[in-house]
Design a protein around this motif. Sequence first.
Motif, PDB file in Angstrom:
ATOM      1  N   GLU A   1      48.272 -21.652 -32.069  1.00  0.00           N
ATOM      2  CA  GLU A   1      48.138 -23.120 -31.857  1.00  0.00           C
ATOM      3  C   GLU A   1      49.899 -23.682 -32.382  1.00  0.00           C
ATOM      4  OE1 GLU A   1      45.990 -25.102 -31.096  1.00  0.00           O
ATOM      5  OE2 GLU A   1      44.471 -23.811 -31.332  1.00  0.00           O
TER       6      GLU A   1
ATOM      7  N   LYS B   1      52.170 -22.498 -29.292  1.00  0.00           N
ATOM      8  CA  LYS B   1      51.434 -23.009 -28.274  1.00  0.00           C
ATOM      9  C   LYS B   1      51.757 -24.609 -27.816  1.00  0.00           C
ATOM     10  CE  LYS B   1      47.322 -25.093 -26.080  1.00  0.00           C
ATOM     11  NZ  LYS B   1      45.641 -25.615 -26.115  1.00  0.00           N
ATOM     12  N   ALA B   2      51.778 -25.051 -29.522  1.00  0.00           N
ATOM     13  CA  ALA B   2      52.051 -26.809 -29.078  1.00  0.00           C
ATOM     14  C   ALA B   2      53.655 -26.303 -29.144  1.00  0.00           C
ATOM     15  CB  ALA B   2      52.652 -27.030 -30.328  1.00  0.00           C
TER      16      ALA B   2
ATOM     17  N   GLU C   1      54.266 -25.775 -25.309  1.00  0.00           N
ATOM     18  CA  GLU C   1      54.034 -27.043 -24.661  1.00  0.00           C
ATOM     19  C   GLU C   1      55.172 -28.597 -24.990  1.00  0.00           C
ATOM     20  OE1 GLU C   1      49.771 -30.019 -24.527  1.00  0.00           O
ATOM     21  OE2 GLU C   1      50.136 -28.650 -25.831  1.00  0.00           O
ATOM     22  N   GLN C   2      56.016 -28.463 -25.897  1.00  0.00           N
ATOM     23  CA  GLN C   2      56.541 -28.730 -26.112  1.00  0.00           C
ATOM     24  C   GLN C   2      58.046 -28.813 -25.929  1.00  0.00           C
ATOM     25  OE1 GLN C   2      58.164 -29.489 -30.027  1.00  0.00           O
ATOM     26  NE2 GLN C   2      59.050 -31.648 -29.897  1.00  0.00           N
TER      27      GLN C   2
ATOM     28  N   PHE D   1      54.052 -25.735 -20.377  1.00  0.00           N
ATOM     29  CA  PHE D   1      52.976 -25.541 -20.107  1.00  0.00           C
ATOM     30  C   PHE D   1      52.917 -27.167 -18.659  1.00  0.00           C
ATOM     31  CE2 PHE D   1      51.379 -24.597 -24.136  1.00  0.00           C
ATOM     32  CZ  PHE D   1      51.605 -22.858 -24.154  1.00  0.00           C
ATOM     33  N   ARG D   2      54.604 -27.633 -18.301  1.00  0.00           N
ATOM     34  CA  ARG D   2      53.679 -28.537 -17.323  1.00  0.00           C
ATOM     35  C   ARG D   2      53.758 -28.557 -16.130  1.00  0.00           C
ATOM     36  NH1 ARG D   2      58.207 -29.882 -14.791  1.00  0.00           N
ATOM     37  NH2 ARG D   2      59.614 -27.919 -15.668  1.00  0.00           N
TER      38      ARG D   2
ATOM     39  N   TYR E   1      56.506 -18.063 -17.555  1.00  0.00           N
ATOM     40  CA  TYR E   1      57.668 -19.304 -16.526  1.00  0.00           C
ATOM     41  C   TYR E   1      58.563 -19.364 -15.481  1.00  0.00           C
ATOM     42  CZ  TYR E   1      59.430 -24.505 -17.116  1.00  0.00           C
ATOM     43  OH  TYR E   1      60.119 -25.224 -16.747  1.00  0.00           O
TER      44      TYR E   1
ATOM     45  N   PHE F   1      48.262 -20.701 -20.235  1.00  0.00           N
ATOM     46  CA  PHE F   1      48.448 -21.961 -20.087  1.00  0.00           C
ATOM     47  C   PHE F   1      49.608 -22.325 -18.890  1.00  0.00           C
ATOM     48  CE2 PHE F   1      45.820 -21.931 -24.124  1.00  0.00           C
ATOM     49  CZ  PHE F   1      45.408 -23.580 -23.329  1.00  0.00           C
ATOM     50  N   VAL F   2      51.132 -20.928 -19.502  1.00  0.00           N
ATOM     51  CA  VAL F   2      51.803 -21.204 -19.113  1.00  0.00           C
ATOM     52  C   VAL F   2      51.833 -20.816 -16.686  1.00  0.00           C
ATOM     53  CG1 VAL F   2      54.546 -20.099 -18.485  1.00  0.00           C
ATOM     54  CG2 VAL F   2      53.434 -20.384 -19.994  1.00  0.00           C
TER      55      VAL F   2
END
Length: 408
Positions: free
Chosen positions: A110, A113-114, A117-118, A122-123, A221, A242-243
């Motif tokens: 987590e 991941k956070a 994402e920040q 993950f956009r 990415y 997620f990427v």
Amino acid sequence: MITVSALNRYVRSLLDSDRFLSGIAIKGEIANFVHHYKSGHFYFSLRDDSASVKAVMFRQDARRLAFTPQEGMRVIVRCRVSLYENTGAFQIYVQDMFPDGIGAAQMAFEQLKARLEQEGLFRPEAKQPIPACPRCIGVVTSETGAALQDIRNVLSRRWPLTRLLLAPVNVQGDQAAAQIARGIQILDRSGKVDVIIVARGGGSREDLWVFNDEGIARAAYGCKTPLISAVGHEIDFTILDFVADLRAPTPSAAAELATPDRREMMAKLMNISDNIHKNMQTKLEMCYNRFDPLAERWESLTPGSLCSARAARLNEQEQFLHGKMEQIYQDRMLSMQHAIQLAHSLSPYTVLARGYAIPRSVKGNAITLNQVTPGDRILLTGDKVSVGCLVEHVHEIEGEQNEKTQKF
């Protein structure tokens, strides 16, 4: 007798020379954790129910972690045991760290991941579309694993025209993360593939943990080729999922998502062909429907019938033109007669016939009476005769009289 420095140096040499203590794995709970932000080192204690040992993790090792250690977290560390000579402190030097237990592992997951994402990895707007009909698919997976065979089976059934380009890697173990990231970069830079699939068959949570590596996430990415993540089973999620531009629940599903189904494609082509045939038939029928009335009228459109109709029309036009020409002729004759009469009435000879005369010089030039002087010889030209005259006197006539009196 020895000095304290010599004692500490000797004890340190004993610890450093012990091969068992040079690469040992220790399990414990983090306590007194300090992140020295200026140097980047981690300082903490590793403890169990009855004992603790001081630990340090230097910056070059700490920066490779996929999670941030926290107070009370249970971990497994790979380290060497030694002594810090200056203080005589017995401590361990941590080279790598792994969460111990589901709770700690999930916490590390987590946290990473956070953070990613920040950073925007993950956009949704950064996702690339998967090509509909790739000519070549790059696969990053084990050369001997079941995932590669599953992908091959699906492609041979759905779209055998697609070629595979394999980047063989280990999908578990210490070197797996670096190999997977490198495989993605090699396929992307090759320019030979239209889409990349990173695949691994099912396994335990620990087996799939390598795909939560930050290096793999950043390689995915930065990949300019569309990338599909196909790791584990449908219920398994990794950071790579997620990427990636698209997540597939299984390697077989990734192959299906990356290629069209030849049976569906054939059905579409047949449908298009049927539509073309129907449209052509409809056009032909429309042409026939338009041709039939023309064929019925053909008999009435023969050259003889067309010429006779146009001959009657031509006669009418000829008669009309003759009538117009006669009318124009009469109008022009009448206008000419009027003009002749008007010209005759305005002719000076008509005036002379009424008894008037035109004064001229002896040379025959027309003059006016205002131009003569006494002693001039002039000619008075009438309708039929011309009279020579000698001017004796010229009298000016006053008032509004229109004629001059002269004495000859």
